[in-house]
Design a protein around this motif. Structure first.
Motif, PDB file in Angstrom:
ATOM      1  N   ILE A 184      28.772  40.157  37.032  1.00  0.00           N
ATOM      2  CA  ILE A 184      27.841  40.975  37.809  1.00  0.00           C
ATOM      3  C   ILE A 184      28.532  41.520  39.060  1.00  0.00           C
ATOM      4  O   ILE A 184      28.387  42.695  39.410  1.00  0.00           O
ATOM      5  CB  ILE A 184      26.582  40.173  38.168  1.00  0.00           C
ATOM      6  CG1 ILE A 184      25.807  39.844  36.898  1.00  0.00           C
ATOM      7  CG2 ILE A 184      25.709  40.928  39.164  1.00  0.00           C
ATOM      8  CD1 ILE A 184      24.712  38.827  37.098  1.00  0.00           C
ATOM      9  N   LEU A 185      29.301  40.662  39.731  1.00  0.00           N
ATOM     10  CA  LEU A 185      30.029  41.112  40.921  1.00  0.00           C
ATOM     11  C   LEU A 185      31.035  42.211  40.582  1.00  0.00           C
ATOM     12  O   LEU A 185      31.168  43.195  41.314  1.00  0.00           O
ATOM     13  CB  LEU A 185      30.739  39.925  41.583  1.00  0.00           C
ATOM     14  CG  LEU A 185      29.844  38.943  42.321  1.00  0.00           C
ATOM     15  CD1 LEU A 185      30.612  37.678  42.662  1.00  0.00           C
ATOM     16  CD2 LEU A 185      29.279  39.580  43.575  1.00  0.00           C
ATOM     17  N   LEU A 202      33.673  42.602  46.851  1.00  0.00           N
ATOM     18  CA  LEU A 202      32.980  42.108  45.668  1.00  0.00           C
ATOM     19  C   LEU A 202      33.965  41.547  44.645  1.00  0.00           C
ATOM     20  O   LEU A 202      33.699  40.508  44.024  1.00  0.00           O
ATOM     21  CB  LEU A 202      32.136  43.224  45.044  1.00  0.00           C
ATOM     22  CG  LEU A 202      30.918  43.670  45.846  1.00  0.00           C
ATOM     23  CD1 LEU A 202      30.318  44.930  45.245  1.00  0.00           C
ATOM     24  CD2 LEU A 202      29.896  42.564  45.929  1.00  0.00           C
ATOM     25  N   ARG A 203      35.095  42.209  44.468  1.00  0.00           N
ATOM     26  CA  ARG A 203      36.120  41.696  43.544  1.00  0.00           C
ATOM     27  C   ARG A 203      36.679  40.357  44.026  1.00  0.00           C
ATOM     28  O   ARG A 203      36.926  39.454  43.230  1.00  0.00           O
ATOM     29  CB  ARG A 203      37.235  42.717  43.384  1.00  0.00           C
ATOM     30  CG  ARG A 203      36.819  43.919  42.579  1.00  0.00           C
ATOM     31  CD  ARG A 203      37.991  44.868  42.333  1.00  0.00           C
ATOM     32  NE  ARG A 203      37.530  46.056  41.664  1.00  0.00           N
ATOM     33  CZ  ARG A 203      37.336  47.232  42.262  1.00  0.00           C
ATOM     34  NH1 ARG A 203      37.593  47.375  43.547  1.00  0.00           N
ATOM     35  NH2 ARG A 203      36.898  48.263  41.574  1.00  0.00           N
ATOM     36  N   ALA A 204      36.875  40.233  45.332  1.00  0.00           N
ATOM     37  CA  ALA A 204      37.362  38.969  45.888  1.00  0.00           C
ATOM     38  C   ALA A 204      36.332  37.856  45.675  1.00  0.00           C
ATOM     39  O   ALA A 204      36.698  36.711  45.369  1.00  0.00           O
ATOM     40  CB  ALA A 204      37.670  39.131  47.372  1.00  0.00           C
ATOM     41  N   ALA A 205      35.057  38.185  45.822  1.00  0.00           N
ATOM     42  CA  ALA A 205      33.999  37.191  45.589  1.00  0.00           C
ATOM     43  C   ALA A 205      33.976  36.761  44.125  1.00  0.00           C
ATOM     44  O   ALA A 205      33.813  35.568  43.824  1.00  0.00           O
ATOM     45  CB  ALA A 205      32.643  37.755  46.002  1.00  0.00           C
ATOM     46  N   ALA A 206      34.163  37.706  43.211  1.00  0.00           N
ATOM     47  CA  ALA A 206      34.198  37.372  41.783  1.00  0.00           C
ATOM     48  C   ALA A 206      35.383  36.466  41.487  1.00  0.00           C
ATOM     49  O   ALA A 206      35.258  35.476  40.752  1.00  0.00           O
ATOM     50  CB  ALA A 206      34.274  38.641  40.942  1.00  0.00           C
ATOM     51  N   SER A 207      36.518  36.775  42.060  1.00  0.00           N
ATOM     52  CA  SER A 207      37.714  35.958  41.852  1.00  0.00           C
ATOM     53  C   SER A 207      37.506  34.550  42.411  1.00  0.00           C
ATOM     54  O   SER A 207      37.898  33.551  41.779  1.00  0.00           O
ATOM     55  CB  SER A 207      38.908  36.625  42.527  1.00  0.00           C
ATOM     56  OG  SER A 207      40.045  35.847  42.390  1.00  0.00           O
ATOM     57  N   ALA A 208      36.898  34.448  43.570  1.00  0.00           N
ATOM     58  CA  ALA A 208      36.636  33.139  44.179  1.00  0.00           C
ATOM     59  C   ALA A 208      35.686  32.326  43.298  1.00  0.00           C
ATOM     60  O   ALA A 208      35.892  31.129  43.107  1.00  0.00           O
ATOM     61  CB  ALA A 208      36.055  33.321  45.584  1.00  0.00           C
TER      62      ALA A 208
END
Length: 50
Positions: free
Chosen positions: A19-20, A38-44
């Protein structure tokens, strides 16, 4: 009656990371910085789950 209690396919298949990433793709043309966040949040999220 059981069919009324089944979750939708989208709710089952979509992980928070997916979703992110989808949201990041949508934001890329409008706000590149927000898309990167948002990509960094998905990776985290993926690193925590693994």
């Amino acid at each position: 009656m059981a069919r009324f209690f089944r979750p939708t396919l989208q709710a089952v298949d979509a992980s928070p990371a997916a979703i992110l990433m989808q949201n990041a793709d949508r934001r890329a043309g409008l706000d590149a910085h927000h898309a990167q966040e948002l990509r960094a949040a998905a990776s985290a999220w993926l690193s925590v789950v693994r």
